[in-house]
Design a protein around this motif. Structure first.
Motif, short mmCIF file in Angstrom:
data_model
loop_
_atom_site.label_atom_id
_atom_site.label_comp_id
_atom_site.label_asym_id
_atom_site.label_seq_id
_atom_site.Cartn_x
_atom_site.Cartn_y
_atom_site.Cartn_z
N ALA A 141 0.86 -1.18 0.00
CA ALA A 141 0.00 0.00 0.00
C ALA A 141 0.90 1.23 0.00
O ALA A 141 1.88 1.29 0.74
CB ALA A 141 -0.91 0.02 1.22
N VAL A 142 0.59 2.20 -0.84
CA VAL A 142 1.36 3.44 -0.93
C VAL A 142 0.52 4.58 -0.38
O VAL A 142 -0.60 4.80 -0.82
CB VAL A 142 1.77 3.74 -2.39
CG1 VAL A 142 2.48 5.08 -2.47
CG2 VAL A 142 2.64 2.62 -2.93
N VAL A 143 1.06 5.32 0.61
CA VAL A 143 0.34 6.42 1.24
C VAL A 143 1.16 7.69 1.10
O VAL A 143 2.19 7.86 1.76
CB VAL A 143 0.05 6.13 2.73
CG1 VAL A 143 -0.84 7.23 3.32
CG2 VAL A 143 -0.59 4.77 2.91
N ASP A 144 0.73 8.58 0.22
CA ASP A 144 1.45 9.83 -0.05
C ASP A 144 0.45 10.84 -0.58
O ASP A 144 -0.43 10.48 -1.37
CB ASP A 144 2.57 9.59 -1.07
CG ASP A 144 3.55 10.75 -1.13
OD1 ASP A 144 3.16 11.85 -1.59
OD2 ASP A 144 4.71 10.56 -0.72
N ASP A 145 0.58 12.09 -0.16
CA ASP A 145 -0.41 13.09 -0.58
C ASP A 145 -0.18 13.60 -1.99
O ASP A 145 -0.98 14.39 -2.50
CB ASP A 145 -0.46 14.26 0.41
CG ASP A 145 0.85 15.04 0.48
OD1 ASP A 145 1.91 14.46 0.16
OD2 ASP A 145 0.83 16.23 0.85
N GLU A 146 0.89 13.15 -2.65
CA GLU A 146 1.16 13.58 -4.02
C GLU A 146 0.84 12.43 -4.98
O GLU A 146 1.57 11.43 -5.03
CB GLU A 146 2.61 14.00 -4.19
CG GLU A 146 3.00 15.21 -3.34
CD GLU A 146 4.42 15.67 -3.63
OE1 GLU A 146 4.89 15.47 -4.77
OE2 GLU A 146 5.05 16.22 -2.70
N PRO A 147 -0.22 12.54 -5.76
CA PRO A 147 -0.59 11.48 -6.70
C PRO A 147 0.53 11.11 -7.66
O PRO A 147 0.67 9.94 -8.03
CB PRO A 147 -1.79 12.08 -7.45
CG PRO A 147 -2.39 13.05 -6.47
CD PRO A 147 -1.21 13.65 -5.75
N MET A 148 1.36 12.10 -8.02
CA MET A 148 2.46 11.80 -8.94
C MET A 148 3.46 10.85 -8.30
O MET A 148 3.98 9.93 -8.96
CB MET A 148 3.16 13.09 -9.37
CG MET A 148 4.25 12.88 -10.42
SD MET A 148 4.99 14.45 -10.97
CE MET A 148 3.56 15.24 -11.71
N VAL A 149 3.73 11.05 -7.01
CA VAL A 149 4.64 10.17 -6.29
C VAL A 149 4.06 8.76 -6.22
O VAL A 149 4.76 7.77 -6.45
CB VAL A 149 4.92 10.71 -4.87
CG1 VAL A 149 5.70 9.67 -4.05
CG2 VAL A 149 5.71 12.01 -4.94
N CYS A 150 2.77 8.68 -5.92
CA CYS A 150 2.11 7.38 -5.86
C CYS A 150 2.19 6.66 -7.21
O CYS A 150 2.46 5.46 -7.27
CB CYS A 150 0.65 7.54 -5.45
SG CYS A 150 0.40 8.06 -3.73
N GLY A 151 1.98 7.42 -8.29
CA GLY A 151 2.06 6.82 -9.61
C GLY A 151 3.45 6.34 -9.93
O GLY A 151 3.62 5.26 -10.53
N PHE A 152 4.46 7.11 -9.54
CA PHE A 152 5.85 6.72 -9.76
C PHE A 152 6.16 5.42 -9.01
O PHE A 152 6.75 4.48 -9.57
CB PHE A 152 6.78 7.84 -9.31
CG PHE A 152 8.24 7.48 -9.34
CD1 PHE A 152 8.93 7.45 -10.54
CD2 PHE A 152 8.92 7.18 -8.17
CE1 PHE A 152 10.28 7.11 -10.58
CE2 PHE A 152 10.27 6.86 -8.19
CZ PHE A 152 10.95 6.82 -9.41
N LEU A 153 5.75 5.37 -7.74
CA LEU A 153 6.02 4.18 -6.93
C LEU A 153 5.29 2.96 -7.48
O LEU A 153 5.82 1.85 -7.50
CB LEU A 153 5.62 4.43 -5.48
CG LEU A 153 6.47 5.45 -4.72
CD1 LEU A 153 5.87 5.75 -3.36
CD2 LEU A 153 7.91 4.95 -4.56
#
Length: 225
Positions: free
Chosen positions: A14-26
């Protein structure tokens, strides 16, 4: 990029980050490994806890600075869950107080977002096995901050007073981040015996994971003893 999770299983993340771009990268980076699957994505701490409850991942990658419920609070809430996942902080900064607070809250690791993609995949696999994962900078800060805290040192030494000599040796190995196989080789024990010792050490010290036990080892100054 390929790899194999424990016993050939798929590691659920599970990826928890307030930046959608970071989530997409991960999601892209981790999805390139054939043994890792990103099963949830959340953009604040409260939603991250809900995602963990909903999908029961093996690993949660958690940012710290998020709106509403921050990462530290989310980690504390996740650690209260039955069969909680390994939580790894993945953030842009590694100030001393955040390293210590995150690990003491129950995180098994602290990585910076500049971690190379190929390293990140390997570290997620290590975290899924319950082992500590720290960026080099975070590890240096952790050792320095731990050794400078007299109150933490006194408390840690009091805690380890309840351990047998062999349990204290196992704790020192946990402080070095060793997996059970390496502990077994160093102490001339079977891995099954080491597993039993680790469980007793965690129970006696009131730790939820190996990382917290390793912190106590650092605080008490027994690492490498």
């Amino acid at each position: 990029m390929t790899g194999t999770g424990a016993a050939g299983r798929t590691i659920r993340v599970a990826v928890v980050d307030d930046e959608p771009m970071v989530c997409g990268f991960l999601r892209t980076i981790l999805g390139s490994a054939n043994d890792i699957e990103v099963v949830e994505e959340a953009h604040d701490g409260a939603a991250g806890v809900e995602a963990v409850v909903r999908s029961r991942p093996d690993v949660a990658l958690m940012d710290l600075r998020m709106p509403g419920v921050d990462g530290l609070t989310a980690i504390e809430r996740i650690r209260e869950l039955a069969d909680a996942p390994a939580v790894v902080v993945l953030t842009t900064f590694d100030a001393d107080q955040y390293v210590l607070r995150a690990l003491r809250a129950g995180a098994v690791g602290f990585l910076v977002k500049s971690t190379p993609p190929e390293d990140l995949i390997g570290l997620v696999r290590v975290a899924a096995e319950g082992h500590t994962v720290l960026s080099a900078a975070a590890a240096r800060r952790l050792v320095a901050a731990s050794s400078d805290s007299h109150s933490a040192r006194d408390r840690a030494r009091e805690l380890i007073g309840s351990l047998t000599e062999r349990e204290a040796e196992v704790l020192a190995c946990l402080g070095e981040g060793m997996p059970n196989a390496r502990i077994a080789a160093r102490l001339y024990l079977s891995e099954a015996t080491v597993k039993g010792y680790v469980s007793r050490v965690l129970d006696k010290l009131g730790c939820v994971n190996r990382t917290q036990a390793g912190l106590i080892a650092h605080d008490a100054g027994v690492v490498g003893a």
